[in-house]
Structures are given as C-alpha cells and as structure tokens.
Design an enzyme around this catalytic site. Sequence first.
Site, PDB file in Angstrom:
ATOM      1  N   ASP A  72     -38.628  80.238 116.227  1.00 51.68           N
ATOM      2  CA  ASP A  72     -37.746  80.111 115.068  1.00 51.68           C
ATOM      3  C   ASP A  72     -36.347  79.849 115.568  1.00 51.68           C
ATOM      4  OD1 ASP A  72     -39.276  80.324 112.821  1.00 51.68           O
ATOM      5  OD2 ASP A  72     -39.431  82.508 112.993  1.00 51.68           O
ATOM      6  N   THR A 102     -24.529  84.131  94.032  1.00 53.38           N
ATOM      7  CA  THR A 102     -25.842  84.308  93.403  1.00 53.38           C
ATOM      8  C   THR A 102     -26.660  83.058  93.654  1.00 53.38           C
ATOM      9  OG1 THR A 102     -25.237  83.304  91.311  1.00 53.38           O
ATOM     10  CG2 THR A 102     -24.843  85.674  91.515  1.00 53.38           C
ATOM     11  N   ALA A 103     -27.926  83.244  93.534  1.00 50.46           N
ATOM     12  CA  ALA A 103     -28.813  82.117  93.797  1.00 50.46           C
ATOM     13  C   ALA A 103     -28.611  81.026  92.756  1.00 50.46           C
ATOM     14  CB  ALA A 103     -30.255  82.578  93.785  1.00 50.46           C
ATOM     15  N   GLN A 104     -28.152  81.429  91.527  1.00 49.77           N
ATOM     16  CA  GLN A 104     -27.966  80.428  90.470  1.00 49.77           C
ATOM     17  C   GLN A 104     -26.711  79.588  90.707  1.00 49.77           C
ATOM     18  OE1 GLN A 104     -28.886  83.731  89.480  1.00 49.77           O
ATOM     19  NE2 GLN A 104     -30.979  82.928  89.511  1.00 49.77           N
ATOM     20  N   ARG A 156     -24.796  79.498  93.453  1.00 45.09           N
ATOM     21  CA  ARG A 156     -24.734  79.054  94.841  1.00 45.09           C
ATOM     22  C   ARG A 156     -23.298  78.906  95.331  1.00 45.09           C
ATOM     23  NH1 ARG A 156     -28.058  74.057  95.732  1.00 45.09           N
ATOM     24  NH2 ARG A 156     -27.932  74.582  97.925  1.00 45.09           N
ATOM     25  N   MET A 157     -22.452  79.788  94.833  1.00 42.67           N
ATOM     26  CA  MET A 157     -21.100  79.828  95.380  1.00 42.67           C
ATOM     27  C   MET A 157     -20.541  81.232  95.187  1.00 42.67           C
ATOM     28  SD  MET A 157     -19.312  77.397  92.572  1.00 42.67           S
ATOM     29  CE  MET A 157     -19.318  77.779  90.840  1.00 42.67           C
ATOM     30  N   ASP A 161     -44.770  84.654 108.084  1.00 45.57           N
ATOM     31  CA  ASP A 161     -45.159  84.217 109.423  1.00 45.57           C
ATOM     32  C   ASP A 161     -46.573  84.670 109.773  1.00 45.57           C
ATOM     33  OD1 ASP A 161     -42.869  82.909 110.099  1.00 45.57           O
ATOM     34  OD2 ASP A 161     -41.894  84.687 110.937  1.00 45.57           O
TER      35      ASP A 161
END
Lengths: 604, 680
Positions: free
Chosen positions: B299, B370-372, B374-375, B520
Amino acid sequence: MSDTSDWLQFALFLGVLTLLTKPLGLYLVRVLNPFGRTWLDRAIKPIERLTYRICGIKPETEQTCLAYTISVLAFSLVGMLLTYFILRYQNLLPLNPQGMPGLSPHLAFNTAASFTTNTNWQSYSGESTLSYFSQMVALTIHNFTSAAVGIGVAAALTRGITRKATRNIGNFWVDLVRVTYYVLLPICFVFAIVLVSQGVVQNFRPYATARTLDATIIDAPALDENGRPISDADGRPIMTKKVVDTQIIPQGPAASQIPIKLLGTNGGGFFGANAAHPYENPTPLSNFLQMLAILVIPSALTYYFGREIRNQRHGWALWTAMTLLFAAGVCTAWWAESSGNPIHQSLGVAVSDGNMEGKESRFGIFNSALFATVTTAASCGAVNAMHDSFTPVGGLVPLFNMQTGEVIYGGVGAGLYGILIFALLAVFIAGLMVGRTPEYLGKKISAFDIKMAVLVLMALSAPLLGFTAWACISAWGQAGLNNAGPHGFSEILYAYSSAIGNNGSAFAGLVANPSNGDPHYNVTLGIAMLAGRFLMIVPVLAIAGNFACKRQMPAGSGTFKTEGITFVLLLVGTILLVGALSYLPALAIGPIVEQFLMTNGKLF
Amino acid sequence: MNAKSIPLFDRTILRQAAIDSFRKLNPWLQLKNPVMLVTLIGSFLCFLQAFTSTEPLAYVLQIAIWLLVTVLFANFAEAIAEGRGKAQARALRATRKQMIAHRRGPNGIWETVDASSLAKGDTVIVKAGEMIPADGEVIEGAASVDESAITGESAPVIRETGGDRSAVTGGTSLLSDTLLIRITAGSGEGFLDHMINLVEGAKRQKTPNEIALTILLSALTFIFLIVVLTLAPMGEYSHASFSVATLIALLVCLIPTTIGGLLSAIGIAGMDRLLRRNVLAASGRAVEAAGDIDLLLLDKTGTITMGNRQAAEFIPSPPVSRERLAAAAQLASLADETPEGRSIVVLAKDQFNLRGRELATPHASFVPFTAQTRMSGVDLAEDHARLSRKIRKGAAESIRVWVESQGGAFPPATAKTVADISRQGGTPLVVAEGPEILGVIFLKDVVKGGIKERFSRLRSMGIRTVMITGDNPLTAAAIAAEAGVDDFLAQATPEMKLARIRLEQESGHLVAMTGDGTNDAPALAQADVGVAMNTGTQAAKEAGNMVDLDSNPTKLLEIVEIGKQMLITRGALTTFSIANDVAKYFAIIPAMLIVAFPAIAPLNIMRLGSPQSAILSAVIFNAIIIIGLIPLALKGVSYQPIGATALLRRNLLVYGIGGMLIPFAGIKVIDIAINALNFV
C-alpha cells in the site's frame, strides 16, 4: 598414452559426436511431436497411418501419466512373454538350420528380461544357443522396441516438465511407432549397408567349416560314448591330447542386427565375441562408426530436451556434464591400460605395449579403452575387448560408469531421464542454498518428486549390492567365477552392476548359465534387470505426471540457474558423490584392493 | 515480547536443554527423525554386545558411548532452540498472567471471571487502567490503548468501534475511556498462543521443504544401511571379518547425522528469529513461503509515503499575494486537527512567520470537513455578529461550485495550477475567500526516507515491488518513480487488488502483501504471504498468515530474509553433511580392510594411528560436529542478495568443498589425541 594418433582419434570422435548432436536433436523434436513433419514423411507417413489404423491408435488422443505407465508396462510384459515362449520352443519354430534345442526356463526368463529391458545381457553364446528365428524375431524386435520405449519415456518426462497444468504427457503408442519408424529403422537401414561394405556378414547359410593353416594340439577332457567327461578316481577330469585342424565359422544375418544393437544401446552381440568378432566389427572405420552409433541418440536427446524446455543452455549443460564424466573415464581407462601391469614390466615382457591381454591387436589399447568407456557410459554393453582382462583400475571405469546409473549419455532415453533424476536431486540440495524452495526449470520440487527420485536411487543400489553380497558368499555364486580373490568379486559386482544399469556387458570371467543348470545367476540377474528398468521408469513417469500439473514460475534474479559451469560441476559432483558413497566399499573390496595388490606383484 | 535478545548461550536455557536432551531419548520421540533413530538403535546394539564382541571392550564401549552422545547432541540442539523460543514465550505469557475479565453473563449481568476462561464470542467490558483480557474486536466505544507490551511503541493508539482500528490485542492496557469488546479468540487460540505452539516441539508441523528433505535423508539412510549390511558378506568373501561395532560405526558416520540432528533446530530457530522481530507467523510453512516470494504488493500510504500528505507550497492565483494566501490558508486550518491541516499551519509559520493570532477571537466559527461539502474552513465575524470573512479550502471542484454560487469565477490560471500539481503526484487544495479564489496549496506525498534503498535491496533479492494506491495514474506514476517501485496499481479497489494477486499467481509468481483494513482481508488471504498489521482489524489479522506487531509494512524485507536464511541453512548443512562422508570413507574403509589386505595401506592417506583409532576418530568427529554447528543452526547462514549463482557458488565452496576437507583435518586431530591418550 602419448600417441598423437590416439589423441587425434579421441578428438575426432568427440568432435563428430558434438556435430551430430544438434541436427539429430532437431530431428528428434519433430519425431517426438505426433504431428511433426520430417523429410521422411513422404515415404513413411502412409505406413505410420496404416499402423495406427490397424492397431486402433488415435494419434490425437494423449494419455495421463497413469495410462502412459500402464501402456509401457503392458507392452513390455507382452513382449517379454512372447520372447520367453519363442526361446523355450525355438526347436519347434522355423529358421533353425543348426537344430538348436529350446532354452531352459531360467535362461529363457533371463534372456527375455534382458532384451525387454534393453539390457541384452547374454547368459548364452548366440551362435551356439539360438536359432536364426530366435535371434531375428524374439530378440531383434526388442532391440527396436525397448529402445523406442526408452526414448518415449524420456519424451514423456520432457513433456511433463515443459507443460503447465495438464495431466497428459503424450501417447505411448504414438511415441513407440514414430521413434521406430522415423529414427531407428531408417538409420539402421543405412548403417547396415555401410557395415556390409566393411565386411560384416549377412546370410542364412549354415556354419562353415574351414581347415586351419596350422594344426594345434590341445588338452581336452576325454569323453565317454554319451559325450560326458570322464573323471579319474579323485574326481579330476581325464585329459587327452586332441589335434585341432578345423574351425567352425558361424554365419548368419549379422549386418541387419548390428546397427540396432549399437544405435538402441542394446549391446547383445550376434556372435558371442560381440564387437571383437571380425564378422561383427571388421575394420577401424566400422569400429569408429559403431562407437558413434552408441552415443549419438543419447547425446542428441540432450539437445532435444533443451529445445523442448526452451532453454538450450540447460540442454548443453547436461551434455557437458556427461561429456566431462565420459572424457575422464576414457582417460583413466586409457592410462591404466597403457601403463600395463608391473609384473610384465618387471619381467621385461612387452613393456611398451601396455596391457594387451584380452584385446584385439587390430584395435589396440586406445580403441579398446575408448570402446569400453563408450559402451558402459551408454548402457550399450557391446564390447570389442574383454573387460575382465583389463587392469583393475581400467576395469573400474566401466564398472563405475554402470554404477552411476547409466547417465553418462546413458541408454537411449534412459540416459536422459536418468540424468534428470540426478539434476532434480542436485537442484534440490543446492537449490535450498540460494534461499528459495528449490525449483527445476521454474517448477517447484515437491516432497513427492523427491520421494520418486530417491526411490530410483534405492531401487538401483539395493538389488545391486544385495544380490552381489548374496552371490559372493553362496556356493552357486562362487561356482561361476573364473578367478579367485578380489578379481572374482569384481566379476560378480560387474555382473549385477551391468544388469541393474541395463548395460549387458560382462566381465567375461563370470559363467552365469552353468552347465549344471544352476538357475541362481539367471534368475537374480533377470530380476535385477527388471528392477533396474521398471523401478526407474515408473517413478520417472510419476514425476512427469506430477510436473505436468505444476505451475511454472518465471525466472528472476533469485532463481537457481541450471546452466553454466557452476551447474555443470554441481551435477558432475552429485553424480560422482552418489555413486561413490553407494559403491565405494564394494569397489574397495574389488578393483581398488586388486590394484594395490597388483602393484605389490599379486595377480588373480 | 519486546525485542529483548537472549544471548546465544543463556545459562538457564542451557541447563534446561541439557536435561531435555536426555528426556528426548525416548524412542517414540525419535521416530520423527529416522536418522537419529538409527543412531540410537546402533548405540543400543553396541552396548548389547560390548562384552561378547571380538573387539576390545574399551573400543566397543567407546563407540557405543559416542553414538549415544551423537543423539544427545542432536537432542541438545533441538532443546536449546526450543528453550530460546520458550523464553520468548514466557516473557509474553507473563503479560497475561492473572488477568481478570468482566464478562457479560447469560442474563446480561456483568460477572468477573479469569481471563483464561474466556471463549470466542464472549463480550467483555474494559475500563481505563484495566488490561484487555484477550484478542477481540471493539463493538462499542473508543479509547486510547497502551500497546507497548506488544509492540514496544510507547505512544498510545486509538481503538474504536468499526473501521480499521477496531482490533485489540490481549495483554494491552486501556489508558482512557471504556470499551465493549467481543472476544474473537478464546484463551489458547490467539495468534500468540499459536506461535508459542510453533516453537514448542510437540505440536510443530514440518514445513514442505522440511518434509522433502526428511525424505531425502531417510532414503540416504536406507541406502547406507544396505551398503553396510551387504558389506559384511562381501568382507566374508574376502576373508576380512568386520565386527558389529565397526559396521555400526561406519553406518552412523555415513548417514547424514549432522543435518538430521540439526534439522528441527533450524526450523525452530527460524520461528524464533521471527518472533524476535515482533512478527507472529501462523505456520512454519508461511515463513518458508516468505523466502520464495518474488512479488511484493505494498500500500502506498503509510508504507511508501508518510501516512499523510503535507503542505509543500502556496501557489497564489494572481494578483493575490503569496502571503495573503498563506494567511488565509492558515486561518482556515487552525482548527483542522488532521495532519494535512497542521502541516499547512506549520508551512505558513515557517515561510511567513505567521501565527494563528486570531484563533483567540470569539467570533471565529470553524466549518469542519464533511463528505458532502468536501471542504472545510472558518467564518470570522469582525464586528459583533456581522459576517465579514468566509474562508474555505478544499478540492478544486467543490470550491469552484462554492465560489460560483456566490457569483465568483474560477480563474483559468488556477485550473492549470491544479492540473500541474496533480500531474506531479501532489494533491491540490484550493483556497477561496468569499467569491474570490486566493490560490492553491500544494499537498505533497512525502516518500519515506530510505525506502528507495530498501526496494533496490529487494530487487537484488529477486523481488519486484508493486505499489497499490487509490490515487489517479498520474499521481501514482510520479510517486512510483520517486520511491523506485517497479510497478504500480492506481485507483485500486479491494477487488482490483485481489484480481491483481490472482493474475500474478496465475503467471507463476509468489505474492506477498501487507494490509490492515477489513477490505484487505480477501487479498491477504489470497496472497501466498499475507502480513497483517497489528493495528489492523481482526478480519485482516485472521486472513493473513503473519501479524506484524510493530505494524511496520517494510518488515516484509526482514521476513523474506529470515525465510531465505532458514532454507539456506538447511541446504548448507545437508551439503556439508553429505560431503563429510568422503573423508569418513577414507578413514574407515582402509581401517576395515587393512588386516585382510595389508597392501591397501597407502589408501590410509590421513596416516591414522590404528584401525580402531581411525574408526573411533570418525565417530567422535561425527558427534562433535553437531555441537560445533549449533550456533550456525541457531543464527542461520547469512543471506546476501548477490544473485542466485554467486550465492550458490559461495555456499558450494564453503559447505561443499569445505565439508569435504574439514573432516580430514578434524579426524586427524582427534586421532592424534586418541593415540596420545591411549584410548584404544
């Protein structure tokens, strides 16, 4: 040994052998591919097709290793039984102008085993025991098929090593037919004509009687009216003087039998004296060609192998290892024979000649030593001199050649699969030392492969040593000896080494088929020959099957290299070490002690 | 467990090993090792007929004793390897002594039980200051855990429910909070217990190469048995009689006792060396396979690069000044506790001596990532509740949408900068204030120091490395070039990883990989050697066949070397053992034949004193060499990545040719001593 012409001959011999290796190897590649094309196709293909149709062989269907093994064994068994019965009842069969009687059961068993296993050990003398029919049908057929079986097994192992993730390793019947039709028959045909040109006989005449130039007087046992020897009160035979002024000269279809005897590394002579007989081996040229014929196919098979595995350098590495061992053997035997015998030297008898006892003066020291090494390096067994009469060390060379398992070129096919067993063992032990699970040509060597490889070693050494030990302390064993002491022991050791190695040559001193009908030698030698052949073929085919199933790893910088001088020396070392460790004590009791005794002035 | 190295000859271990070597004389235990069994039987036979033999009593007795000593030495070698393994194990076990566990009973009531009584599937609760009683998975809560007992790393680690950090190891202690843990391995089933079993002889299973080697050694033993058995009648033919003691002496000298005696010690020592490097292996087979690896999947993150990207440069969007961009970026990152955020603050401070002075203002409200959206960023109120500044940093696309929604525009120069950074393998982070784009922060993957050297060492060992990364191919290629890996797999998903492993295996490669996440697990299970990080999930640990307690992905290099060393040591000692036989023949064969054939005297090239002293010397040498080679068996033959042929040549020279020559000298010296002391 410093004779320039001898060195030139040696160089010429090795040179021609080397030159023939590649073209014949390439030809074998085509023959051993069921659909390979050769320039003989036009003549032979129709016969090949016809054979397949008659026998119901499907050339496109391949066999698994089990099916291949069963085919080999079944074919050999049927052939052996056929020969056995022909020999037993040859008196009832045609082409028997001398009216030879049928063979005893144990002699017939020994002979059938001998020819089936490509050994051609002869407990009898051909001209005084066998009818022409027996020679031509019962024996000659094996000369071809046993050679073809050997090449087939070698090809099957090669396929197993090269193929990936399959269970099939070829079709035995196709291999048998193609090797016989495309390799053995055509070469033998041409070779026979060449031999006839050199003076080898080819006829069906009864034996000729000739009047000798000089009459000789010999001591012969007196016979009673039934032809039995008469003994005196102490049991000693009564001897009478006998004038000999005639000689019976055997005849027969020799030229057609001799090429395959050599080419198929069979070795069984048409005449008892084998290649020392002027009708079998008349000229220096015939002698040269005959030696070449012994080694050419085993040598070419290494090239075939290299081509098939797509690693020609590995093929040449195997060849180089064989050639190094061969050259060392020739030089040792040559040196020992030309040094001669200190007792002669102290008496001032024929000092410069070396040891000429038992040799044809037309071949001399070098060609006798070379022939002896050739015939025992390959498992041929034809002889042009009496190995029994060699000096101890000179006789040690043929003996040790056979004990290394017949891998110095070796028998046709058998030499290749034999040396591959050694390569496998060498790679296994040394391969660990590069820090990887040992792999041979990209395939990991598993416990099963090792099990089969060591089975071969055990199957060779156990009967060899076991039977020798039994014979040398038994009355039947000692009765067969011509000589006492260490030399007598060497005769026994040689007989079993020859049988196990499927060589067939004899230290002429041993009488294996005594007139009292004792069956021990015939039976034990027969068993030894069968063990030496089939206890090797079966594990070899098992390895072929196991390898065929394996994954192949691509080579990298951490991969063990099976080429180059390191590998060659490793392989040579392994062969010598395995041979020496197994047989050194026995050799010490035989030829080694004898050599020391000879230098102290004691002979046997 | 901490890499506390035990001296090669620790006194307590030696004492225990000496006792054990007698205990191991039990013929049942010897059955596993045919070479030593034959030696033991030989010794027994010699003792039996010591008084009836035609040979002098002293000679037969000494042969018998030395044969017994040979077996004892072999037992001693095994016992000492086991002893060292057990010492490591004891250190580990000490940590789990007298641990108690709070288990949820059948009716939901918490009960206090002994840790050893826990079974798989039990649920336990662990509070701050307590020890985690067994390996398990966190099902509720988050806490900091001190794993130094296992890893030696003093910094506490976070263990929490879900994700890749949910696995806990028995014997580690909780520093804060409370965890609810489901036990995944009952007492005696954990990786640790497994490893302890591997170093203890009784349950140790032979590895594939060990099995093949044992077959070879057994076959050699069989062949030599035939050689010696047939020698008696052959001698009788020659009027040379050999006593049973002499024949047995010859047999034992010929059979490969050196490797036969040291074989199991080599295997145990290999496991032991692994343990010392804080790696737990599921089987000896896995260690052996590690030596065969020729492809390594790694990885990128945490292995090849530092775990996190770091700010490397501020690239302002004209006409904005670099300093303004830095100040805004710093402001936006003050509350950002991610390593990337911290690196921005540090970079601004380093380049422009800016300090987060406004952090103290009560008007600042931070906008987390936040993932929504993205900033992330900060809103600053300058004067009482009047919004004056909004600063955001984030992915180019998110910022563009945000800026455009306020009527701003995304300048083409910035778009170009963003593309450039991506091409160079970096991550662009765009900073905007209100509708205005200020510039781009260049976040860079930092390749770990020394990693390139490690890869080139792997290459010289014949191992290719493939970098696995979620980055786009451009980024991946740049990092791959910088780190010196041979190949990369970009935008990798777990499925792609698995497919790649299968593909490589199809074409014959043996693949190793390291991993920690649950996703994995399939790839770890598929790989020939799967090394799970100790920090990883329980699923990953179970799928792999090794666990690295230090969670150091480059540890594979050492694992591979240990695997190779183990194989080399076996091969070297086998070669040595077989090569030894040449000299032994030269000692024993003339001695056996000299009475019947005095002419053979020149064959006694070592000029040994008498036939009996010659044979006894060979037997003594045969026994002593085992003791002499124990250090080599335990430490292993050194491995150097110099290529297979060079390595082979060196080892053949040392152990093959050396193995042939050394016994000549050894036997001669012993013979001189025996004759000087009048032993026979």
